[in-house]
Each structure stands twice: as C-alpha cells, then as structure tokens.
Design a protein around this motif. Structure first.
Motif, mmCIF file in Angstrom:
data_model
loop_
_atom_site.group_PDB
_atom_site.id
_atom_site.type_symbol
_atom_site.label_atom_id
_atom_site.label_comp_id
_atom_site.label_asym_id
_atom_site.label_seq_id
_atom_site.Cartn_x
_atom_site.Cartn_y
_atom_site.Cartn_z
ATOM 1 N N UNK A 281 55.143 32.674 39.338
ATOM 2 C CA UNK A 281 54.015 32.195 40.129
ATOM 3 C C UNK A 281 53.370 33.345 40.890
ATOM 4 N N UNK A 282 54.200 34.194 41.492
ATOM 5 C CA UNK A 282 53.675 35.330 42.235
ATOM 6 C C UNK A 282 52.919 36.273 41.309
ATOM 7 N N UNK A 283 53.512 36.517 40.126
ATOM 8 C CA UNK A 283 52.865 37.430 39.171
ATOM 9 C C UNK A 283 51.563 36.832 38.641
ATOM 10 N N UNK A 284 51.577 35.546 38.343
ATOM 11 C CA UNK A 284 50.376 34.903 37.801
ATOM 12 C C UNK A 284 49.261 34.860 38.837
ATOM 13 N N UNK A 285 49.612 34.642 40.113
ATOM 14 C CA UNK A 285 48.596 34.622 41.152
ATOM 15 C C UNK A 285 47.941 35.989 41.297
ATOM 16 N N UNK A 286 48.770 37.056 41.208
ATOM 17 C CA UNK A 286 48.228 38.410 41.258
ATOM 18 C C UNK A 286 47.296 38.669 40.075
ATOM 19 N N UNK A 287 47.713 38.204 38.893
ATOM 20 C CA UNK A 287 46.897 38.419 37.696
ATOM 21 C C UNK A 287 45.567 37.683 37.792
ATOM 22 N N UNK A 288 45.602 36.443 38.258
ATOM 23 C CA UNK A 288 44.372 35.651 38.392
ATOM 24 C C UNK A 288 43.429 36.306 39.395
ATOM 25 N N UNK A 289 43.980 36.772 40.521
ATOM 26 C CA UNK A 289 43.149 37.431 41.532
ATOM 27 C C UNK A 289 42.488 38.690 40.952
ATOM 28 N N UNK A 290 43.275 39.455 40.172
ATOM 29 C CA UNK A 290 42.733 40.682 39.583
ATOM 30 C C UNK A 290 41.645 40.376 38.568
ATOM 31 N N UNK A 291 41.874 39.365 37.738
ATOM 32 C CA UNK A 291 40.875 39.005 36.717
ATOM 33 C C UNK A 291 39.594 38.513 37.368
ATOM 34 N N UNK A 292 39.731 37.646 38.374
ATOM 35 C CA UNK A 292 38.550 37.121 39.051
ATOM 36 C C UNK A 292 37.782 38.228 39.765
ATOM 37 N N UNK A 293 38.521 39.176 40.352
ATOM 38 C CA UNK A 293 37.869 40.303 41.014
ATOM 39 C C UNK A 293 37.128 41.168 40.001
ATOM 40 N N UNK A 294 37.753 41.376 38.826
ATOM 41 C CA UNK A 294 37.109 42.172 37.787
ATOM 42 C C UNK A 294 35.851 41.514 37.260
ATOM 43 N N UNK A 295 35.921 40.202 37.048
ATOM 44 C CA UNK A 295 34.744 39.466 36.577
ATOM 45 C C UNK A 295 33.608 39.567 37.588
ATOM 46 N N UNK A 296 33.944 39.453 38.866
ATOM 47 C CA UNK A 296 32.929 39.506 39.906
ATOM 48 C C UNK A 296 32.285 40.882 39.992
ATOM 49 N N UNK A 297 33.105 41.922 39.775
ATOM 50 C CA UNK A 297 32.600 43.281 39.935
ATOM 51 C C UNK A 297 31.604 43.678 38.857
ATOM 52 N N UNK A 298 31.665 43.037 37.682
ATOM 53 C CA UNK A 298 30.750 43.423 36.605
ATOM 54 C C UNK A 298 29.552 42.493 36.472
ATOM 55 N N UNK A 299 29.457 41.502 37.338
ATOM 56 C CA UNK A 299 28.292 40.630 37.304
ATOM 57 C C UNK A 299 27.046 41.409 37.691
ATOM 58 N N UNK A 300 25.956 41.185 36.996
ATOM 59 C CA UNK A 300 24.714 41.895 37.241
ATOM 60 C C UNK A 300 23.896 41.125 38.282
ATOM 61 N N UNK A 301 24.142 41.411 39.540
ATOM 62 C CA UNK A 301 23.393 40.764 40.615
ATOM 63 C C UNK A 301 22.290 41.712 41.071
ATOM 64 N N UNK A 302 21.041 41.415 40.738
ATOM 65 C CA UNK A 302 19.963 42.347 41.060
ATOM 66 C C UNK A 302 19.740 42.519 42.554
#
Length: 298
Positions: A66-87
């Motif tokens: 659970x701890x590992x999966x929560x870390x992975x989900x947080x990292x993936x969501x952060x990565x997705x957010x960082x590459x969004x093209x927000x003008x």
C-alpha cells in the motif's frame, strides 16, 4: 493508464476496508474490484487482504505494498501534471544554448526579466560560439545567428533583419584614422572571429546594388565573440560583428559604427528546435518576449 487504475482500486479498497464501498466510490462493480485485487495479488505473488464475510483487512505484505503503491500513484499523477500544456502557466525547466557575447551581454538580463514574470520557471544556459548539436546534447532550444544547416530543424525568427556592422573604438579611430569606404579596411588592423574549421575573414558590404568584399587581415583572432568585442572596445582594431551585439556599445559611445550607408551581411537571429513538438508554452512565450525586446535594440 492500467497500472494507475489498478493501484487506485487497491488503495481505495484498503482505505474503505470493504470491496462494496470501494466499488461505490470508484463507480465500478464489486466484481471489478475483486478481479483487480486478485490480479494484483497474482502479480505481486502474495496475499494483499485477509477476507471475512463482512470486511477485509490488509496483510503485512499488503500494508507494505500500500505504501509503495501510494508513492507510485503520487509520482505518476505528478508526472502527468507536469507535462500538461497549460498556456496560462509558464513553468518547468528550460535548457538553452546561445552565442557567448549575445548571451552574456544581451540575453541574460532579458532572461532575468522574463523569469521575474514567471517565477515558477527555471533555466540553464550553455554559452558557446560553437555550433551545438541539438540531437545529441540535452538542450531544449538554441538561440542562433543564421539559418540552421539542417533543414529538418525548426527555426522561429526573433530578429529576422539583424545584420553585421563594422565597428571600432573612438581611441582606435583617433590614432589610426576613420575609414570612409569598406575597401579601406585593408589598411587597418581587423579583429577576426574564427571557428574550428573556418577563419571568418571575408567581410561583405552592399550599398544600392554595389558590392564590396574585403579580406580582413590583422593580428588578433578569437573563437569567442565576447573576446572580439573586448579587443574592439580596448582599441586593438576594427571588428565586424552582429548589430545586436554591438548596438549597446555604439549607444554608450564605446564603439563607433563605420560605413553606415552600407549594409553588412544579414544574420537573422532565430530560436531553433529539432521538432515543433518541443515548442512548449514556456519556449513560445520566451521567443515572443525576446522578439519584442530585441527589436527595440536594433
């Protein structure tokens, strides 16, 4: 993203302690939740939950996962957010290459101003008068004079009308005289720019259809544009440089522009990338900012 979905189901089930409640919150069926848990247990090779008729609880292995999966989900969501093209958000990190003189004396102050406007942006610079290989170096974009030699690259104009101008210090001209025609440069000490493969000694000028090409000779050569500039200002000779580089020194009287009724070689300034998909909101905004600021200087 399947992994993200599976981990999210696992995390919600652990949080609720109930397959049914997790299914309601996730808006899927309890059977889908059960199938996801079984699939994860098979992949992990361990039991994640201890099941009873009314509830489920995590095993020791499940708590660790659970701890590992929560870390992975947080990292993936952060990565997705960082590459969004927000003008509307100029963020991230830009890696830029540019010529030495232009970068040190012209661009860096403008970058400071741009970063003040966009405090979430960070920038790293590579200052070099050598041609940076954008395909092999970790550079997002290059600010270059002239068109790129590779036609597959994308070049966006910043100063399309920039040209070269012959200049010398007032001290040099007072000592050696002021040439009135480009052909008279053969009688003067000329400071030349060099690269690994070429001496840039051909200085070309045009005026109303008339052309004049001079082979500039002198006792000083440099592969760094700022070194050429320093020699010019200190009265060591005449240089032939980008007007963008020279205009501030002309304006403050450190240099005097020669042959103003003649035009030197055109050397447009461009923002160059290898692929138009690299043109993030940050790069597009920076290019527009530099174009507006630098046009004022020429």
């Amino acid at each position: 993203m399947k992994v993200l979905q599976d981990f999210s189901v696992f995390i919600e089930t652990a949080r609720q302690g109930s397959i049914t409640q997790a299914a309601n919150i996730l808006n899927i069926t309890p059977a889908a939740v059960s199938a996801t848990i079984k699939r994860l247990e098979t992949q992990f090779g361990c039991a994640l939950f201890i099941r009873s008729t009314r509830s489920i609880r995590l095993t020791a292995e499940g708590q660790l996962m659970l701890e590992r999966c929560q870390q992975a989900v947080n990292a993936i969501e952060s990565g997705i957010e960082s590459v969004k093209r927000d003008p509307n958000q100029i963020t991230g990190h830009l890696r830029l290459a540019m010529p030495s003189d232009l970068g040190r004396n012209i661009i860096i102050p403008l970058l400071d101003e741009f970063m003040d406007l966009h405090p979430k942006l960070s920038i790293s610079l590579e200052l070099s008068d050598s041609l940076i290989d954008l395909y092999t170096r970790p550079i997002d974009a290059s600010i270059r004079y002239g068109m790129p030699p590779d036609s597959t690259m994308v070049a966006l104009p910043i100063c399309p009308d920039n040209d070269r101008v012959a200049c010398a210090s007032p001290e040099y001209l007072a000592k050696y005289g002021t040439p009135t025609h480009p052909a008279e440069l053969v009688n003067h000490n000329c400071i030349n720019f060099i690269t690994l493969v070429k001496y840039h000694t051909k200085w070309r000028f045009t005026k109303q259809g008339e052309k004049c090409e001079v082979i500039a000779t002198g006792n000083r050569f440099a592969n760094d544009g700022d070194a050429v500039r320093r020699w010019m200002i200190s009265g060591k000779g005449i240089g032939y440089k980008s007007r963008l580089d020279s205009q501030p020194d002309i304006d403050n009287g450190s240099l005097v522009a020669l042959f103003e009724d003649w035009q030197g070689d055109k050397i447009p300034l461009n923002l160059v990338v290898t692929d138009k998909r690299q043109l993030t909101p940050a790069l597009n905004s920076l290019r527009d900012f530099l174009r507006e600021k630098l046009v004022e200087k020429t």
